[in-house]
Design an enzyme around this catalytic site. Structure first.
Site, short mmCIF file in Angstrom:
data_model
loop_
_atom_site.label_atom_id
_atom_site.label_comp_id
_atom_site.label_asym_id
_atom_site.label_seq_id
_atom_site.Cartn_x
_atom_site.Cartn_y
_atom_site.Cartn_z
N CYS A 21 0.85 -1.19 0.00
CA CYS A 21 0.00 0.00 0.00
C CYS A 21 0.88 1.24 0.00
CB CYS A 21 -0.95 0.01 1.20
SG CYS A 21 -0.08 0.10 2.79
N CYS A 24 3.39 1.65 2.85
CA CYS A 24 4.67 0.95 2.65
C CYS A 24 5.63 1.82 1.84
CB CYS A 24 4.44 -0.38 1.94
SG CYS A 24 3.33 -1.53 2.78
N ASP A 442 11.13 25.13 -34.10
CA ASP A 442 12.27 25.33 -34.99
C ASP A 442 11.84 24.98 -36.42
OD1 ASP A 442 15.00 25.71 -35.76
OD2 ASP A 442 15.17 23.54 -35.84
#
Length: 752
Positions: A21, A24, A442
């Site tokens: 989870c 953790c 560009d």
């Protein structure tokens, strides 16, 4: 005072096990962050940690820190071990989870049925349920118990703590009721209600909760793991594109070797239908090559001698001999794999807030569960109802969905983006794509092909004819090294298939003017057009776009016969790409170092109103800063060294995949197939991804906001709480999976 020592930072990837989870994740990141100079980003969906640390910090110290957080850690063996072996290891784990789930189903279903259907409750049914429930509460839930104890040793609590406590409380209460509370008497019946109620007389058993919680959590985990593997399917499909064997040609003979043994400079064979083993240049043969799975370009690309091919592309035509130019981790396919994997390791800003909240979420839930238990007991309620409310709070308030909200969406989006030809460096790039409102484009190599090619051939009416003049001019230019000459020669060969260009005698290069030579007894001159053109050519030549091209005059025996115009042509689909950017609310600007005339011609062809010509690299970077000071979120699209400064200074740098390495290195996003039309798809995907992440987090938080109070007041059964918790995680993953089906906009031709 002496100068402070320079600290060299390196990056190490770790494979983390035992995370379930967001709590953790938060705990592992904190443990790693306590080491001097160490920062870490942990991904729950991939089970990987990306750790930045000083060079003197050994990987063993990082592994030890993770183990102190109650998880396991190891250094990944890629590239020593092939990804297929890694996948096999994952499938072994899936098989174990599947077997545990199947046994749990066989044991838990009879308990659930007998507990929920009073009419099927025979004499001593409760003891059969107890015998069936014991292995579920102990063996099936054993992984939760082990991880909960491990977390307890490290003074931390996670989702496993909640599940373990919920199962233990339900089973312990049922055991007490059976052995000491009178529930073990023969003939005992227990009604089933969705809402927990206080009982009269004997203490009711609650074995359906003891088996239902592990059953639903294990089932949810199994389905969630399969769905999470689906979010990474796009990346795995890219990895599988690489060939396993290659046929190398040496000294006129061929031999098959593993692709890992192929070295740069070796020539290998690509037969029709085979994949190109690695990046290389074609040395012999011609064919059509399908690069769609690598670059996202849908149309096959014609290649011949001197053309570049990408590893993983499919040869759709003739036999090709290719000289390897990059092998192993240097290939484009390997770079795509690496970029996508790195992108999936990152976190959006909103996910970091969620992980921080998850760090305090589990202790708060434990406090709420104890509060609910104490409140109900203090209010004189039945102990069974109090325990039921406590267990329901423990089970329903799982932060698993919080930890999956961002990584699953990122896995799906980055994998899908790679398939479309868009590589992002991480969630920050996605957030930048979503917010840009101005894009600096560009010209050369971005809006145009970047290669000189023949745009138009104008022949004198009633003269030698277009094809004859092309053949003569192409023959003379075969000996030229000038870009204009190479463009004319290549165009002649392409336009006159099957015809061999004749030989040239007396070839001479005229510095600053052109070339001349004798072809088939005629003096052929290909010269830069200067001054006014002959009246016959001026009348036949179209006026449009004349200023954007370089005119080359072809004279045969002193007579002007044709005008060949050479230029850098606009990329196909450029106008549509610019129009799509406008519809997304993005302002396009053309910025180039070229002269104003070619710049205006390209801008007019693409429908761009804002043109800046004669701009140096410093000017481009300054323009970006000016736009930012005006409040714009600026993206720069470029491909050359001269774009690197502007790319690095922009809010978002976007490099063309065919551009210089320095430009790609300075960019946040790379357009693999070198087509700006995909930029609009990238922006739409980014907006969809960030919207998906927000929806996931809203659902994850909202579910807990609704269900935890219901559980505290005794209106939620623990078994239903387990089902709701698992459903929340599945919905989050399922919502992320929708990004895999994200399709680019249809190729509609906008009207000017």
């Amino acid at each position: 005072m002496g100068a402070e020592p320079v600290v060299t930072l390196v990056t190490t990837d770790l494979t983390i096990g035992g995370m379930t989870c967001a709590a953790c994740v938060n705990r592992v990141e904190k443990k790693l962050g306590r080491l001097d100079g160490v920062t870490a980003t942990v991904n729950l969906a991939t089970g990987r940690a990306r750790v930045s640390h000083p060079a003197q910090t050994r990987p063993e110290e990082l592994v030890a820190a993770v183990e102190k957080a109650g998880c396991t850690a190891a250094l990944p063996e890629w590239p020593k071990r092939h990804r297929s072996e890694e996948a096999e290891g994952a499938s072994d784990g899936q098989r174990q989870d599947r077997d545990r789930l199947l046994v749990t189903v066989l044991l838990a279903v009879p308990v659930l049925v007998l507990s929920m259907v009073p009419g099927w409750q025979f004499r001593n049914w409760q003891w059969l349920c107890f015998v069936l429930a014991a292995p579920v509460a102990v063996w099936s839930a054993w992984p939760f118990h082990v991880r909960a104890v491990r977390g307890l040793r490290h003074a931390s609590a996670t989702m496993d703590t909640l599940v373990s406590l919920g199962v233990a409380a339900s089973f312990s209460w049922s055991a007490y009721a059976l052995f000491l509370g009178g529930a073990g008497e023969p003939g005992m019946r227990m009604p089933f209600t969705l809402v927990p109620t206080a009982s009269e007389g004997i203490a009711p058993i609650y074995l359906e909760g003891a088996v239902g919680v592990p059953l639903f959590v294990l089932a949810g985990r199994f389905l969630e793991a399969r769905a999470r593997r689906g979010t990474g399917a796009a990346l795995r499909s890219l990895v599988r594109l690489g060939a396993k064997e290659v046929s190398v040609r040496e000294g006129g003979s061929e031999r098959h070797i593993p692709v890992e043994q192929l070295e740069a400079g070796q020539v290998f064979v690509v037969r029709p239908g085979e994949r190109v083993a690695t990046d290389g240049d074609v040395v012999e043969g011609s064919s059509a090559v399908d690069q769609s799975l690598v670059t996202g370009e849908s149309e096959p690309v014609e290649v011949g001698q001197g053309s570049t091919v990408v590893g993983g592309a499919v040869n759709a035509g003739g036999l090709l001999l290719v000289r390897a130019t990059a092998v192993g981790t240097d290939t484009r396919l390997a770079r795509i794999d690496r970029l996508v994997t790195e992108a999936q390791a990152g976190k959006a800003r909103i996910q970091r807030l969620a992980d921080s909240a998850a760090g305090v979420f589990v202790p708060v839930v434990l406090a709420l569960a104890v509060t609910a238990l104490g409140f109900w007991l203090g209010a004189g309620a039945d102990p069974q109802a109090a325990v039921t409310a406590c267990v329901a709070v423990l089970v329903v308030a799982c932060p698993c969905a919080l930890g999956l909200a961002t990584p699953t969406a990122l896995m799906a989006a980055t994998g899908r983006g790679a398939q479309l030809g868009v590589l992002v460096t991480g969630p920050q790039a996605l957030e930048g794509l979503r917010h840009i409102d101005a894009v600096v484009l560009d010209k050369t190599g971005t809006l145009t092909s970047g290669q000189m090619s023949v745009v138009r051939v104008t022949a004198v009416p009633d003269g030698l004819g277009r094809d004859t003049l092309l053949r003569l001019a192409g023959a003379v230019e075969q000996g030229s090294e000038h870009p204009l000459g190479r463009a004319v020669s290549a165009y002649a060969r392409r336009e006159l298939p099957g015809q061999r260009l004749p030989d040239v005698t007396g070839f001479r290069a005229l510095p600053g003017r052109g070339v001349c030579g004798r072809v088939e007894g005629r003096l052929v001159e290909v010269l830069a057009a200067e001054g006014e053109l002959p009246a016959t050519l001026a009348a036949a030549r179209p006026v449009a776009e004349a200023c954007a091209h370089t005119p080359v005059l072809v004279r045969v025996d002193g007579v002007a016969e044709a005008l060949i115009e050479v230029g850098d042509v606009v990329r196909p689909g450029g106008y549509r790409a610019v129009e799509r950017l406008r519809r997304l609310g993005v302002r396009p600007m053309l910025v180039t170092g070229d002269a104003p005339a070619p710049a205006r011609a390209v801008a007019e062809a693409l429908g761009i109103d804002d043109v800046h010509a004669r701009r140096t690299p410093e000017d481009k970077a300054a323009l970006v800063r000016d736009l930012q000071q005006q409040g714009h979120r600026v993206a720069v699209v470029g491909d050359g060294v001269n774009d690197a400064a502007a790319l690095a200074g922009a809010d978002l740098g976007i490099a063309m995949g065919s551009g210089a390495d320095v430009a790609i290195g300075a960019a946040d996003v790379t357009l693999v197939r070198g087509d700006i039309d995909v930029l609009a798809d990238a922006i739409r995907l980014a907006r969809r991804t960030l919207g998906t992440i927000r929806a996931n987090l809203v659902w994850a938080f909202g579910c807990n906001v609704v269900t935890v109070p219901l559980a505290m007041v005794g209106l939620l059964d623990p078994m239903l709480a387990a089902a709701a918790m698992s459903a929340g995680s599945l919905l989050v993953v399922g919502n992320s999976l929708r990004l895999r089906a994200r399709q680019p906009s249809p190729a509609r031709r906008p009207t000017r």
